[in-house]
Design a protein around this motif. Structure first.
Motif, short mmCIF file in Angstrom:
data_model
loop_
_atom_site.label_atom_id
_atom_site.label_comp_id
_atom_site.label_asym_id
_atom_site.label_seq_id
_atom_site.Cartn_x
_atom_site.Cartn_y
_atom_site.Cartn_z
N UNK A 1 0.82 -1.22 0.00
CA UNK A 1 0.00 0.00 0.00
C UNK A 1 0.85 1.26 0.00
N UNK A 2 1.93 1.21 0.76
CA UNK A 2 2.82 2.38 0.82
C UNK A 2 3.48 2.63 -0.54
N UNK A 3 3.90 1.54 -1.19
CA UNK A 3 4.54 1.70 -2.49
C UNK A 3 3.55 2.19 -3.54
N UNK A 4 2.34 1.67 -3.47
CA UNK A 4 1.32 2.13 -4.42
C UNK A 4 1.08 3.63 -4.25
N UNK A 5 0.98 4.02 -3.00
CA UNK A 5 0.72 5.43 -2.73
C UNK A 5 1.92 6.27 -3.21
N UNK A 6 3.11 5.78 -2.92
CA UNK A 6 4.32 6.50 -3.34
C UNK A 6 4.35 6.67 -4.85
N UNK A 7 3.99 5.62 -5.54
CA UNK A 7 4.01 5.68 -7.00
C UNK A 7 2.94 6.64 -7.53
N UNK A 8 1.77 6.52 -6.97
CA UNK A 8 0.68 7.38 -7.46
C UNK A 8 0.96 8.85 -7.19
N UNK A 9 1.69 9.11 -6.12
CA UNK A 9 2.02 10.50 -5.81
C UNK A 9 3.10 11.03 -6.73
N UNK A 10 3.85 10.15 -7.34
CA UNK A 10 5.01 10.60 -8.12
C UNK A 10 4.88 10.27 -9.60
N UNK A 11 3.76 9.70 -9.98
CA UNK A 11 3.56 9.42 -11.41
C UNK A 11 2.22 9.99 -11.83
N UNK A 12 2.28 11.07 -12.55
CA UNK A 12 1.06 11.76 -12.96
C UNK A 12 0.62 11.20 -14.31
N UNK A 13 -0.47 10.48 -14.31
CA UNK A 13 -0.91 9.83 -15.54
C UNK A 13 -1.54 10.81 -16.53
N UNK A 14 -1.70 12.06 -16.13
CA UNK A 14 -2.20 13.04 -17.11
C UNK A 14 -1.05 13.67 -17.88
N UNK A 15 0.15 13.53 -17.36
CA UNK A 15 1.37 14.07 -17.98
C UNK A 15 1.27 15.58 -18.22
N UNK A 16 0.46 16.26 -17.44
CA UNK A 16 0.22 17.69 -17.72
C UNK A 16 1.47 18.53 -17.45
N UNK A 17 2.34 18.05 -16.57
CA UNK A 17 3.57 18.81 -16.29
C UNK A 17 4.48 18.92 -17.51
N UNK A 18 4.27 18.02 -18.47
CA UNK A 18 5.15 18.03 -19.64
C UNK A 18 5.08 19.37 -20.40
N UNK A 19 3.99 20.08 -20.19
CA UNK A 19 3.83 21.38 -20.85
C UNK A 19 4.85 22.40 -20.36
N UNK A 20 5.39 22.15 -19.17
CA UNK A 20 6.35 23.11 -18.63
C UNK A 20 7.78 22.86 -19.11
N UNK A 21 7.98 21.75 -19.79
CA UNK A 21 9.33 21.48 -20.30
C UNK A 21 9.60 22.36 -21.52
N UNK A 22 10.87 22.50 -21.85
CA UNK A 22 11.16 23.13 -23.13
C UNK A 22 10.50 22.27 -24.20
N UNK A 23 9.81 22.88 -25.13
CA UNK A 23 8.96 22.10 -26.04
C UNK A 23 9.75 21.14 -26.94
N UNK A 24 9.13 20.05 -27.28
CA UNK A 24 9.80 19.11 -28.21
C UNK A 24 9.89 19.72 -29.61
N UNK A 25 11.04 19.59 -30.21
CA UNK A 25 11.19 20.06 -31.59
C UNK A 25 11.61 18.88 -32.43
N UNK A 26 10.74 18.52 -33.34
CA UNK A 26 11.04 17.35 -34.19
C UNK A 26 11.47 17.83 -35.56
#
Ligand SMILES: [Zn+2]
Ligand SMILES: [Zn+2]
Length: 422
Positions: free
Chosen positions: A134-159
């Motif tokens: 339970x502790x590991x599940x909670x730890x993971x859920x707190x540190x893995x955002x499945x919406x990935x919304x923070x990715x918007x704050x990175x320098x943008x991907x340039x392909x």
């Protein structure tokens, strides 16, 4: 398909069309309960056949001897009903004698007892172990955002549209030097004859037609990927801190463990976004969908990416439960054989405990056949990660060797994987 006994629908043209609807009594057309004495029948006709055979009864039809048996009239003519039973293939040889019935009952009883015993012998998750999960599940859920919304704050991907690595082929030369294939794109000039290094020093991989043709020499995805990795490092650190026992280690050991395992854990956790359909890491929107191509534009080559994708596929196919996934990450971090670890015994004790939780979890909660050899398969994945880690280090060294690349990294990335310039 289930109609293997003499066709239930043989004399009932109306039912011919319903061949695929099983479970109709072949004698009377009532709802059948299964195969009895070699034919699909209802409970009523099953009992009737058994009783008739045991009594060795002889019936006579009061009518013409060709009564059509239905659910409603089946009691009216025993003679025709029995005839029908035999017509559809019911056999008295299939009727058990009283002793056989008793033996069968005993066997069922015995099997039930054995199952109960097996059940009671089965290892059970202790409350303590469940708490760890339970502790590991909670730890993971707190540190893995499945919406990935923070990715918007990175320098943008340039392909890059015209990616020089798009058609990547394996060349026969093996790069044993420290000059990476990563650097070839920006070190080299358009004309192969103008290389400042012998071509054998350059990569193992080159594009088919115009090798090293990308004169502008930009690793366009590097800033975005560097931010992504930097972000992931923070998340893995956050996860590690919540692993039961991790905080009991001295700070130096915590750092040593994290430094050497973090890239492996990033590879592990990224499996959550890995998509088997198009072999990409799909983190929300199209913009954050990463294909092998994108990672080559961040400076890594197929020496790493090919085994990495294979690893992702293999791991995905294990269909791990989230519980197993988080345990695997924790076990990966708590490896006593990492360089620089002082209190190996304590690390080992924590890892042993986690391994035991994992094994118990698989035995108790993972249904077969998926659970078959699952634990050794997971441990094998940890071994695969070691070589991926090694290859990553090598490529990172080559990549960060060039100031124009290292300046695009983040301080945390440099601190974690090393700073060649300094
Ligand atoms: Zn029947
Ligand atoms: Zn009759």
């Amino acid at each position: 398909m289930e109609y293997t006994a003499a066709g239930a629908s043989m004399c009932n043209p109306d039912m011919e069309f319903d061949r695929n609807v099983p479970r109709i009594c072949g004698v009377c057309g009532d709802k059948a309960t299964g195969f009895h004495f070699n034919a699909m029948t209802c409970e009523g006709c099953k009992g009737f056949f058994r009783r008739s055979m045991k009594r060795k009864a002889h019936f006579t039809c009061p009518f013409n001897g060709d009564c059509r048996i239905t659910k409603d009239n089946r009691r009216h003519c025993q003679s025709c009903r029995l005839k029908r039973c035999i017509d559809i293939g019911m056999m008295k040889e299939f009727i058990l004698t009283d002793e056989e019935v008793q033996r069968k009952r005993d066997m069922i009883m015995k099997r039930k007892e054995e199952e109960a015993l097996k059940e009671s012998m089965k290892p059970k998750m202790s409350e303590e172990q469940q708490k760890v999960i339970n502790m590991l599940l909670e730890a993971h859920r707190k540190t893995f955002d499945t919406t990935y919304s923070d990715f918007n704050q990175f320098r943008p991907p340039v392909r890059e549209k015209e990616n020089p690595f798009r058609r990547i082929t394996r060349s026969s030369s093996v790069n044993t030097q420290n000059y990476s294939s990563d650097s070839e794109a920006f070190n080299s000039s358009p004309e192969p004859s103008e290389y400042s290094f012998p071509s054998s020093l350059f990569g193992t991989y080159s594009s088919e037609n115009s090798p090293f043709s990308n004169g502008s020499s930009e690793l366009s995805m590097l800033p975005h990927v560097a931010d992504l990795v930097s972000y992931s490092i923070q998340k893995v650190v956050g996860f590690a801190k919540m692993i039961p026992g991790f905080q009991d280690l001295i700070a130096e050991d915590q750092i040593a463990l994290l430094k050497s395992s973090v890239i492996e854990v990033i590879m592990l956790r990224s499996n959550q976004s890995f998509n088997l359909e198009d072999m990409s890491w799909t983190c929300g929107s199209e913009e954050f969908k990463y294909k092998v191509d994108d990672v080559t534009q961040a400076g890594h080559n197929m020496e790493l990416l090919e085994p990495l994708v294979k690893f992702q596929i293999g791991l995905k196919k294990l269909c791990l439960h989230e519980e197993e996934h988080v345990l695997l990450m924790a076990i990966c971090i708590l490896s006593p054989d990492r360089p620089g670890v002082q209190d190996k015994e304590l690390v080992e004790a924590i890892q042993d405990r986690l391994s035991l939780v994992l094994q118990t979890y698989i035995m108790c909660k993972h249904p077969s056949p998926g659970s078959r050899l699952l634990y050794p398969k997971m441990i094998q994945k940890l071994a695969d990660l070691r070589s991926l880690n090694e290859e990553h280090s090598k490529q990172y060294r080559n990549l960060s060797f060039l100031p124009e690349n290292s300046m695009k990294l983040t301080p945390l990335v440099q601190e974690t994987f090393g700073n060649e310039i300094s």
